[in-house]
Design a protein around this motif. Structure first.
Motif, PDB file in Angstrom:
ATOM      1  N   ILE A  12      26.737  14.080  31.744  1.00 47.97           N
ATOM      2  CA  ILE A  12      25.541  13.356  32.210  1.00 47.97           C
ATOM      3  C   ILE A  12      24.678  12.952  31.017  1.00 47.97           C
ATOM      4  O   ILE A  12      24.183  11.813  30.946  1.00 47.97           O
ATOM      5  CB  ILE A  12      24.747  14.218  33.210  1.00 47.97           C
ATOM      6  CG1 ILE A  12      25.521  14.342  34.529  1.00 47.97           C
ATOM      7  CG2 ILE A  12      23.364  13.614  33.464  1.00 47.97           C
ATOM      8  CD1 ILE A  12      24.907  15.317  35.514  1.00 47.97           C
ATOM      9  N   LEU A  17      24.643  17.453  42.461  1.00 51.15           N
ATOM     10  CA  LEU A  17      23.713  18.043  41.501  1.00 51.15           C
ATOM     11  C   LEU A  17      23.124  19.365  41.987  1.00 51.15           C
ATOM     12  O   LEU A  17      22.525  20.101  41.192  1.00 51.15           O
ATOM     13  CB  LEU A  17      22.598  17.050  41.173  1.00 51.15           C
ATOM     14  CG  LEU A  17      23.039  15.788  40.415  1.00 51.15           C
ATOM     15  CD1 LEU A  17      21.867  14.827  40.253  1.00 51.15           C
ATOM     16  CD2 LEU A  17      23.632  16.148  39.060  1.00 51.15           C
ATOM     17  N   GLN A  63      21.228  12.524  46.673  1.00 50.94           N
ATOM     18  CA  GLN A  63      21.137  13.810  45.977  1.00 50.94           C
ATOM     19  C   GLN A  63      19.837  14.512  46.415  1.00 50.94           C
ATOM     20  O   GLN A  63      18.808  14.411  45.750  1.00 50.94           O
ATOM     21  CB  GLN A  63      21.150  13.608  44.463  1.00 50.94           C
ATOM     22  CG  GLN A  63      22.417  13.015  43.912  1.00 50.94           C
ATOM     23  CD  GLN A  63      23.529  14.050  43.780  1.00 50.94           C
ATOM     24  OE1 GLN A  63      23.303  15.249  43.907  1.00 50.94           O
ATOM     25  NE2 GLN A  63      24.749  13.583  43.516  1.00 50.94           N
ATOM     26  N   LEU A  96      18.567  20.588  36.121  1.00 54.76           N
ATOM     27  CA  LEU A  96      18.951  19.303  35.531  1.00 54.76           C
ATOM     28  C   LEU A  96      18.036  18.967  34.357  1.00 54.76           C
ATOM     29  O   LEU A  96      18.494  18.505  33.302  1.00 54.76           O
ATOM     30  CB  LEU A  96      18.884  18.214  36.603  1.00 54.76           C
ATOM     31  CG  LEU A  96      19.324  16.812  36.212  1.00 54.76           C
ATOM     32  CD1 LEU A  96      20.762  16.789  35.715  1.00 54.76           C
ATOM     33  CD2 LEU A  96      19.156  15.859  37.413  1.00 54.76           C
ATOM     34  N   LEU A 143      17.924  17.003  46.009  1.00 52.68           N
ATOM     35  CA  LEU A 143      17.767  18.100  45.060  1.00 52.68           C
ATOM     36  C   LEU A 143      16.810  19.174  45.577  1.00 52.68           C
ATOM     37  O   LEU A 143      15.704  18.873  46.034  1.00 52.68           O
ATOM     38  CB  LEU A 143      17.220  17.588  43.727  1.00 52.68           C
ATOM     39  CG  LEU A 143      18.153  16.854  42.768  1.00 52.68           C
ATOM     40  CD1 LEU A 143      17.417  16.583  41.463  1.00 52.68           C
ATOM     41  CD2 LEU A 143      19.416  17.635  42.515  1.00 52.68           C
ATOM     42  N   VAL A 171      26.129  22.371  40.569  1.00 55.19           N
ATOM     43  CA  VAL A 171      26.749  22.275  39.250  1.00 55.19           C
ATOM     44  C   VAL A 171      27.025  23.677  38.720  1.00 55.19           C
ATOM     45  O   VAL A 171      26.102  24.484  38.562  1.00 55.19           O
ATOM     46  CB  VAL A 171      25.857  21.498  38.266  1.00 55.19           C
ATOM     47  CG1 VAL A 171      26.474  21.492  36.873  1.00 55.19           C
ATOM     48  CG2 VAL A 171      25.643  20.069  38.757  1.00 55.19           C
ATOM     49  N   TYR A 227      26.870  18.722  32.831  1.00 53.67           N
ATOM     50  CA  TYR A 227      25.622  18.303  32.186  1.00 53.67           C
ATOM     51  C   TYR A 227      25.904  17.610  30.850  1.00 53.67           C
ATOM     52  O   TYR A 227      25.198  16.653  30.487  1.00 53.67           O
ATOM     53  CB  TYR A 227      24.712  19.504  31.970  1.00 53.67           C
ATOM     54  CG  TYR A 227      24.142  20.095  33.242  1.00 53.67           C
ATOM     55  CD1 TYR A 227      23.619  19.278  34.240  1.00 53.67           C
ATOM     56  CD2 TYR A 227      24.112  21.465  33.436  1.00 53.67           C
ATOM     57  CE1 TYR A 227      23.082  19.818  35.404  1.00 53.67           C
ATOM     58  CE2 TYR A 227      23.569  22.018  34.590  1.00 53.67           C
ATOM     59  CZ  TYR A 227      23.061  21.190  35.573  1.00 53.67           C
ATOM     60  OH  TYR A 227      22.534  21.733  36.721  1.00 53.67           O
TER      61      TYR A 227
END
Length: 371
Positions: free
Chosen positions: A46, A34, A61, A71, A63, A37, A43
């Protein structure tokens, strides 16, 4: 609200791997970083996995704030929250933390922010600091919960509306000061008890044990019993999935189709999460499109009127027992606060204070001092 509607069960995913956790709700997503991307199709997949499974999970993940926000933006407009602090430099990323000394008040079944006209449709939660044991979260599918009811019950619920009230919830939790501050800025809102999901169109229960105050078209003694019944109904394990957090785990849930419960079994340990919420979405039942509406002023007008009074009215009493006397009539009102009220509220407040202006307040104070 972005996404495809029905039929995603047959979808073939090219960019992610989706492993169902129960037949009803929950899936583990793998095969994607993630933080890296590049293809918008990731996306897209997802989102479709979320609409199909109601809540989806990722492991390992870590992030960055930028990736967390990207996201969130894949689902829609980002929000800032009423009462959670935020990560420095990133007001859209909320910090939800508990030191383990007391319950976080989310250890009960609820959906987020249903007291709003437009609750957020999606929440994305990342585990930053987790206890050595415990701290799981459960989610329940509100479409399955509705469909499992008997037909007469389903038919009745389609005709009912309920009031959702943040200040009512805060008072029950003991946060009376915070509740008073929220009265004027977050007045109660009425939503249908059953709604159509904004993407799939499926019918979902839309009452919960934190924000739902009462049914508006049932007398209290019936409504209280029915609300208790529905709040207990969604606790059935048949509708649920339970997720055990690890460091840098991610959960994305469909706030219009689920309720969740944060388990508080980690007393003495810290639990810290980062969350974004996105896509404020109008609550709607297609069969009754005008069902969502502001609550009548009678249910919150008193608090709104009090917040419109000038702060001088709250000053301590003078030595003779009387408060400092404000200017009569509309001079008792704070114009800036009055502007934050609706037209209906302003008319009601003005009518009350015009009546008050005819009173001899000094004489009333003298009389009360001799009683």
């Amino acid at each position: 609200m972005r996404g495809t509607a029905k039929g995603s069960n047959a979808m073939k995913f090219r960019h992610i791997e989706v492993t169902r956790m129960t037949p009803t709700i929950g899936a583990l997503i793998s095969g994607v970083d993630l933080n890296a991307v590049k293809n918008p199709a990731v996306y897209d997949e997802i989102r479709n996995a979320l609409w199909d499974n109601k809540v989806i999970f990722f492991r390992k993940q870590p992030l960055t704030p930028q990736a967390h926000l990207a996201l969130g933006r894949a689902f829609g407009e980002m929000e800032r929250h009423e009462f959670f602090p935020h990560v420095d430099g990133h007001p859209e990323i909320q910090t939800i933390a508990n030191t383990g000394k007391k319950s976080p008040d989310t250890d009960r079944w609820h959906a987020d922010c249903t007291f709003r006209e437009k609750p957020n449709a999606v929440s994305i939660l990342r585990a930053v600091e987790i206890p050595p044991e415990g701290g799981d979260t459960l989610w329940a599918c509100m479409n399955t919960a509705y469909e499992a009811l008997d037909e007469p019950m389903k038919k009745m619920l389609l005709e009912l509306d309920a009031e959702h009230d943040i200040s009512y919830a805060f008072r029950r939790m003991g946060y009376t000061g915070e509740a008073r501050q929220l009265d004027a800025t977050n007045p109660p809102y009425i939503h249908p008890v059953v709604i159509n999901h904004p993407v799939t169109g499926k019918l979902c229960l839309f009452v919960n044990s934190i924000w739902t105050k009462r049914f508006t078209n049932l007398i209290d003694r019936y409504g209280e019993s029915l609300l208790k019944l529905l709040n207990e109904w969604v606790m059935k394990p048949d509708f649920q999935v339970r997720f055990r957090w690890e460091q840098d785990s991610i959960a994305i849930w469909d706030n219009m189709a689920t309720q969740h419960y944060a388990v508080f079994d980690y007393a003495g340990h810290n639990r810290r999460m980062h969350r974004v919420t996105c896509e404020p979405t109008k609550v709607r039942l297609n069969a009754r499109p005008e069902a969502s509406r502001p609550a009548p002023i009678a249910h919150f007008g008193e608090a709104s009127m009090m917040t419109a009074m000038r702060p001088t009215l709250q000053e301590p009493m003078q030595g003779n027992g009387a408060r400092p006397q404000p200017q009569p009539g509309m001079g008792m009102l704070d114009d800036s606060r009055m502007q934050r009220l609706s037209d209906t509220e302003r008319r009601a407040v003005k009518a009350v204070f015009e009546a008050i202006s005819s009173l001899d307040l000094a004489d009333i104070a003298r009389r009360s001092a001799t009683v």
